[in-house]
Design an enzyme around this catalytic site. Structure first.
Site, PDB file in Angstrom:
ATOM      1  N   ASP A 152     -41.938   0.753 -17.605  1.00  0.00           N
ATOM      2  CA  ASP A 152     -41.036   0.328 -17.595  1.00  0.00           C
ATOM      3  C   ASP A 152     -39.540   0.184 -16.171  1.00  0.00           C
ATOM      4  O   ASP A 152     -40.101  -0.194 -15.031  1.00  0.00           O
ATOM      5  CB  ASP A 152     -40.270  -0.615 -18.606  1.00  0.00           C
ATOM      6  CG  ASP A 152     -39.557  -1.779 -18.737  1.00  0.00           C
ATOM      7  OD1 ASP A 152     -38.672  -2.530 -18.086  1.00  0.00           O
ATOM      8  OD2 ASP A 152     -39.161  -2.446 -19.527  1.00  0.00           O
ATOM      9  N   HIS A 202     -41.589  -5.467 -25.678  1.00  0.00           N
ATOM     10  CA  HIS A 202     -40.461  -4.902 -26.511  1.00  0.00           C
ATOM     11  C   HIS A 202     -40.322  -5.596 -27.319  1.00  0.00           C
ATOM     12  O   HIS A 202     -39.403  -7.101 -27.473  1.00  0.00           O
ATOM     13  CB  HIS A 202     -39.364  -5.024 -25.647  1.00  0.00           C
ATOM     14  CG  HIS A 202     -39.067  -4.692 -23.928  1.00  0.00           C
ATOM     15  ND1 HIS A 202     -39.545  -3.122 -24.023  1.00  0.00           N
ATOM     16  CD2 HIS A 202     -39.148  -5.289 -22.773  1.00  0.00           C
ATOM     17  CE1 HIS A 202     -39.002  -2.526 -22.669  1.00  0.00           C
ATOM     18  NE2 HIS A 202     -39.160  -4.412 -22.078  1.00  0.00           N
TER      19      HIS A 202
HETATM   20  C1  NGQ Z   1     -36.997  -7.000 -16.117  1.00  0.00           C
HETATM   21  N1  NGQ Z   1     -35.830  -5.795 -17.828  1.00  0.00           N
HETATM   22  O1  NGQ Z   1     -37.477  -8.083 -15.778  1.00  0.00           O
HETATM   23  O2  NGQ Z   1     -36.373  -6.403 -15.668  1.00  0.00           O
HETATM   24  C2  NGQ Z   1     -36.232  -6.415 -17.743  1.00  0.00           C
HETATM   25  C3  NGQ Z   1     -34.673  -7.073 -17.175  1.00  0.00           C
HETATM   26  C4  NGQ Z   1     -34.512  -9.389 -18.506  1.00  0.00           C
HETATM   27  C5  NGQ Z   1     -36.134  -4.959 -19.189  1.00  0.00           C
HETATM   28  N2  NGQ Z   1     -36.206  -5.980 -20.227  1.00  0.00           N
HETATM   29  C6  NGQ Z   1     -34.245  -8.872 -17.181  1.00  0.00           C
HETATM   30  N3  NGQ Z   1     -36.467  -3.674 -19.668  1.00  0.00           N
HETATM   31  O3  NGQ Z   1     -34.818  -9.488 -18.959  1.00  0.00           O
HETATM   32  O4  NGQ Z   1     -34.068 -10.502 -17.895  1.00  0.00           O
HETATM   33 ZN    ZN Z   2     -39.841  -5.781 -18.099  1.00  0.00          ZN
END
Ligand code: NGQ
Ligand code: ZN
Length: 460
Positions: free
Chosen positions: A324, A273
């Site tokens: 993801d 990302h």
């Molecule tokens: C995660 N997911 O770690 O699952 C992350 C969200 C974050 C994505 N970035 C949590 N899609 O980034 O703090």
């Molecule tokens: Zn992730």
């Protein structure tokens, strides 16, 4: 010696005719020959053979609540309100549930054209945040799920220490994720031989600059180098503009800029990302040869924004796709969504076609393969000698594909079919894992997944 003769196959250089594929007992290609005479015996593909796609970003447990956050919870839902809901699931999942969820997810992946996965694994401790008696308990669940299903694995234990820039302490919702740097390095040492024994690769994932302060990052990377100086490193980097603003407020630098100034980012790295970069960040990140990890369905689902692919490609860089949060688990659909995002943004068509490869589906299948293989740190870069025999046979009799040329079949598969049904057979490391669209463990794993999800919902 195992062989397959494919009238049409997608090699790293493009489509080829009459390709003889041979692989050894370790599942590595030993011979890939185009324009070969058809052998008298041995297996023969009826549909086009394409490389399996590496899935470069997965949080397996999140499959259990895919579809369950699609309602308005506050006046303006966002990535951050989704994360609150996601944490509720993360707080509940038990080892047995995680294994059931991951097993089913990996079967879904195999049936949908992914032959390997990078697991960005951050739920480490028991539900109250206390380490399990065996500290590797949840990582072992993922290793077993990969082994049972046969999918290739890059296991990326996640370092998570803070709740925000400036080393703010972790929140209660993050209690299952937190490890000291030393503790993480001990976990990696423990996991390394276990990974090697099953052909998996071990790497490290500093979760994000929000979750890992500078000292932790520095020490963890040095410790990783001592364990394996070529191990993959993945990080979530600039997914949300709120994260960019917070990083600027903390350091005066944007996240990618800060990372490039403070870590030796190179081709071992996958920047997951890297959605919000300035032109200078695109240029500097490109020079590192890191992979851009793009997760089109999740980035759309979470309202992240759109990665600037033409700018990245102008620098000659590599990228790959990940599923993801698993709102979508389908390699072709992920690629289609990536191209569509670019079209919507730029109001053009066939954005990701290249001068050498005007067929978009072919171009993006090969590009996602190259970047995905690099991010995985495994020899899974397609139908070539020395690479693992991971490949997929499309169903030439499928109505969406029948009668078309091989490149058009792939194009129809990505842009014009209901996709999974056009995948017939999938091999991983030369082993036939999906027959006529189905994995041998499909039914049992589906049942166990539903039971795990129901139990998790009931507990909420
Ligand atoms: C995660 N997911 O770690 O699952 C992350 C969200 C974050 C994505 N970035 C949590 N899609 O980034 O703090
Ligand atoms: Zn992730």
């Amino acid at each position: 010696m195992n062989t397959l003769f494919a009238p049409h196959a997608l090699l790293p250089t493009g489509w080829a005719h009459n390709v003889l594929l041979q692989w050894n007992a370790q599942g590595q290609f030993t011979h890939v020959q185009a324009n070969a005479p058809a052998p008298n015996d041995g297996a023969r593909a009826t549909g086009p053979v394409i490389p399996g796609t590496p899935n470069l970003h997965s949080h397996a447990f999140q499959r259990a609540f895919a579809g369950l956050t699609e309602y308005r919870g506050q006046a303006q839902d966002s990535f951050w309100s989704w994360r609150t809901l996601m944490y509720r699931f993360a707080q509940r999942v038990t080892p047995a549930q995680l294994e059931a969820i991951a097993t089913w997810l990996y079967i879904e992946m195999l049936e949908a054209g992914y032959t390997s996965v990078c697991e960005f694994h951050y739920v480490h401790h028991d539900t109250s945040g206390v380490p399990y008696a065996d500290d590797a308990t949840l990582a072992l669940c993922l290793l077993r799920a990969a082994q049972k299903t046969g999918i290739g694995l890059t296991l990326l234990p996640v370092l998570y220490q803070t709740s925000g820039f400036g080393a703010t302490p972790p929140t209660d919702g993050q209690r299952r994720f937190v490890r000291s740097t030393d503790n993480m390095l001990r976990l990696l040492e423990r996991l390394k031989p276990l990974c090697e024994a099953q052909g998996a690769r071990l790497g490290l994932a500093p979760h994000s600059l929000r979750a890992v302060p500078p000292q932790g990052l520095r020490e963890a990377l040095a410790g990783l180098d001592a364990i394996d100086a070529t191990a993959p490193v993945h990080i979530h980097i600039a997914e949300q503009t709120g994260e960019v603003d917070a990083c600027l407020a903390w350091s005066g630098q944007r996240p990618v800029e800060w990372l490039l100034n403070h870590a030796h980012v190179n081709s071992r790295w996958c920047l997951v990302h890297a959605t919000h970069m300035s032109a200078l960040e695109y240029q500097r990140a490109a020079q590192t040869r890191a992979v851009a990890g793009i997760c089109p369905s999740t980035e759309a689902n979470l309202g992240d924004g759109i990665f600037d692919m033409p700018q990245w490609l102008a620098h000659g860089c590599v990228w790959g796709v990940g599923s993801d949060s698993h709102a979508t688990v389908n390699a072709a659909e992920e690629l289609q969504l990536l191209e569509y995002g670019q079209r919507l943004q730029l109001r053009r068509r066939n954005v990701l076609a290249t001068p050498l490869q005007p067929q978009v589906a072919t171009a993006i299948t090969l590009q996602a393969l190259q970047g995905g293989a690099q991010a995985a740190g495994r020899n899974i870069a397609g139908l070539a000698v020395g690479q693992q025999a991971d490949f997929v046979e499309l169903d030439a009799d499928h109505t969406a594909l029948a009668g078309l040329s091989a490149p058009d079949m792939l194009s129809a598969h990505v842009f014009a079919s209901n996709r999974t049904s056009a995948l017939r057979h999938v091999w991983v490391a030369g082993q036939h894992k999906v027959h006529a669209g189905r994995h041998a463990l499909h039914d049992d794993a589906a049942q166990a997944f539903v039971a795990a999800r129901s139990a998790m919902i009931a507990e909420g």
